[in-house]
Design a protein around this motif. Sequence first.
Motif, short mmCIF file in Angstrom:
data_model
loop_
_atom_site.label_atom_id
_atom_site.label_comp_id
_atom_site.label_asym_id
_atom_site.label_seq_id
_atom_site.Cartn_x
_atom_site.Cartn_y
_atom_site.Cartn_z
N SER A 38 -61.89 96.58 -56.61
CA SER A 38 -62.46 96.95 -55.32
C SER A 38 -63.90 97.40 -55.47
N ALA A 39 -64.68 97.12 -54.45
CA ALA A 39 -66.08 97.53 -54.44
C ALA A 39 -66.18 99.05 -54.43
N SER A 40 -67.18 99.57 -55.15
CA SER A 40 -67.35 101.03 -55.27
C SER A 40 -68.81 101.34 -55.53
N ASP A 41 -69.21 102.55 -55.16
CA ASP A 41 -70.57 102.98 -55.52
C ASP A 41 -70.58 103.71 -56.86
N THR A 42 -69.40 103.79 -57.50
CA THR A 42 -69.27 104.40 -58.82
C THR A 42 -68.91 103.32 -59.84
N PRO A 43 -69.61 103.23 -60.96
CA PRO A 43 -69.30 102.17 -61.94
C PRO A 43 -67.86 102.24 -62.43
N GLY A 44 -67.22 101.09 -62.45
CA GLY A 44 -65.88 100.93 -63.01
C GLY A 44 -65.98 99.97 -64.18
N ILE A 45 -66.19 98.69 -63.86
CA ILE A 45 -66.49 97.73 -64.93
C ILE A 45 -67.92 97.98 -65.40
N LEU A 46 -68.06 98.32 -66.67
CA LEU A 46 -69.35 98.71 -67.22
C LEU A 46 -70.13 97.53 -67.78
N ALA A 47 -69.42 96.60 -68.42
CA ALA A 47 -70.08 95.43 -69.01
C ALA A 47 -69.02 94.38 -69.32
N THR A 48 -69.44 93.11 -69.29
CA THR A 48 -68.56 92.00 -69.63
C THR A 48 -69.34 90.99 -70.46
N ALA B 96 -60.34 84.37 -84.65
CA ALA B 96 -60.07 85.40 -83.65
C ALA B 96 -60.59 86.77 -84.07
N VAL B 97 -60.27 87.22 -85.26
CA VAL B 97 -60.64 88.57 -85.67
C VAL B 97 -62.16 88.74 -85.68
N GLY B 98 -62.87 87.74 -86.15
CA GLY B 98 -64.33 87.83 -86.21
C GLY B 98 -64.98 87.88 -84.84
N VAL B 99 -64.59 86.96 -83.94
CA VAL B 99 -65.25 86.91 -82.63
C VAL B 99 -64.86 88.11 -81.77
N LEU B 100 -63.65 88.62 -81.93
CA LEU B 100 -63.24 89.78 -81.13
C LEU B 100 -64.03 91.02 -81.52
N GLU B 101 -64.29 91.19 -82.80
CA GLU B 101 -65.13 92.33 -83.23
C GLU B 101 -66.54 92.18 -82.66
N ASP B 102 -67.11 90.99 -82.79
CA ASP B 102 -68.49 90.78 -82.34
C ASP B 102 -68.64 91.02 -80.84
N VAL B 103 -67.71 90.47 -80.05
CA VAL B 103 -67.86 90.59 -78.60
C VAL B 103 -67.60 92.03 -78.14
N ALA B 104 -66.72 92.74 -78.83
CA ALA B 104 -66.49 94.14 -78.49
C ALA B 104 -67.75 94.97 -78.73
N ARG B 105 -68.39 94.75 -79.87
CA ARG B 105 -69.62 95.50 -80.18
C ARG B 105 -70.74 95.15 -79.19
N SER B 106 -70.81 93.90 -78.81
CA SER B 106 -71.85 93.46 -77.88
C SER B 106 -71.66 94.09 -76.50
N VAL B 107 -70.42 94.14 -76.04
CA VAL B 107 -70.15 94.73 -74.73
C VAL B 107 -70.42 96.24 -74.75
N LEU B 108 -70.07 96.90 -75.84
CA LEU B 108 -70.40 98.33 -75.97
C LEU B 108 -71.90 98.55 -75.89
N ALA B 109 -72.66 97.71 -76.57
CA ALA B 109 -74.12 97.84 -76.57
C ALA B 109 -74.67 97.63 -75.16
N LYS B 110 -74.15 96.65 -74.45
CA LYS B 110 -74.60 96.39 -73.08
C LYS B 110 -74.37 97.61 -72.18
N ALA B 111 -73.24 98.28 -72.41
CA ALA B 111 -72.86 99.41 -71.57
C ALA B 111 -73.49 100.72 -72.03
N THR C 144 -62.14 79.92 -76.67
CA THR C 144 -62.78 80.86 -75.75
C THR C 144 -62.53 82.29 -76.20
N TRP C 145 -63.44 83.16 -75.83
CA TRP C 145 -63.22 84.59 -76.08
C TRP C 145 -64.13 85.42 -75.17
N GLY C 146 -63.77 86.69 -75.01
CA GLY C 146 -64.57 87.54 -74.15
C GLY C 146 -64.02 88.96 -74.13
#
Length: 330
Positions: free
Chosen positions: A179-189, A229-244, A322-324
């Motif tokens: 739902s739309a909000s003025d408070t952040p929920g999804i921080l980064a994808t 799987a293990v490699g890309v999941l670590e990389d994308v997790a770190r990238s999303v944390l950095a974005k947020a 695919t991964w994300g």
Amino acid sequence: MTSSSSARYSRVSGTGSYLPPKRLSNAQLAEQLAADGVETSDEWIIARTGIKARHFAEADVACSDLAVEAARHAIESAGLAATDIDLIIVATSTPDMVFPSTACIVQRKLGIVGCAAFDVQAVCSGFVYAMTVADSMIRTGAARHALVIGAEVFSRILDFKDRTTCVLFGDGAGAVVLSASDTPGILATELHADGRHSDILCTPGTVSGGQVLGDPFLKMDGQAVFKLAVGVLEDVARSVLAKAGRAQEDIDWLVPHQANIRIMHGTAKKLKLPLEKVVVTVDEHGNTSAASIPLALDVAVRAGTIKPGDTVMLEGVGGGFTWGAVLLDL
């Protein structure tokens, strides 16, 4: 990330899930397979996957039927009526039919008219893809309440003569309302794909001239999938944390795609997350592909494990390749 009166974000306002009633333990599945000359055992399956049981839909139950049940629970959890939904996205690799989309069928069954409805196909990463699309549409003002569903009937595409794959998968559905909000929920994808690896996990059949061309059963190179799987999941997790602008220590819960306990533990280890912070449902659900993340999320929310205010990392990896990942504050 800070909120302002002009900013528009999306938040998870409700979760839901549904499993078909038929539960099949490893021992029951092994007994069925033995009748066809395929050998496996409870011990063999648990040691390699962590799976103890899975749920299979009956022959007359469609993917949309599972999706609708999960959707109703999510809409109720959000305190909304079905008519409040103005966007429906279904992530699935096992749709009801070639077309229309399963999302349109779900829309009809929920009694909703007029809003956009479409499917996303990214296999086991599908729910993360669908969440990212819905978040983007809410942020731009194209939707206010988005119903995002992952639903699968993978039992329909399993080769029960291949013990390396048929013991892994199950059926089910999970859903969230964003739902739309003025408070952040999804921080980064963040989303990725590498089609060079399309053959390591695929169902290579198609329909032409009234016949199935190619092989309609799921095929998987398990070792290749595990390694990637293990490699890309670590990389994308770190990238999303950095974005947020967050650190791995900020993660309260990791809700990974429920494919294999070893992949899940391997990812947590690389992120230096204690296993107590990993939501695990693969033992009871098996791999439900696009349904696995929302199923696990809903189970944890309804159990009171994941609470409002917690920071949650969702991440998936699947055929395509695919991964994300999605980082959110609940």
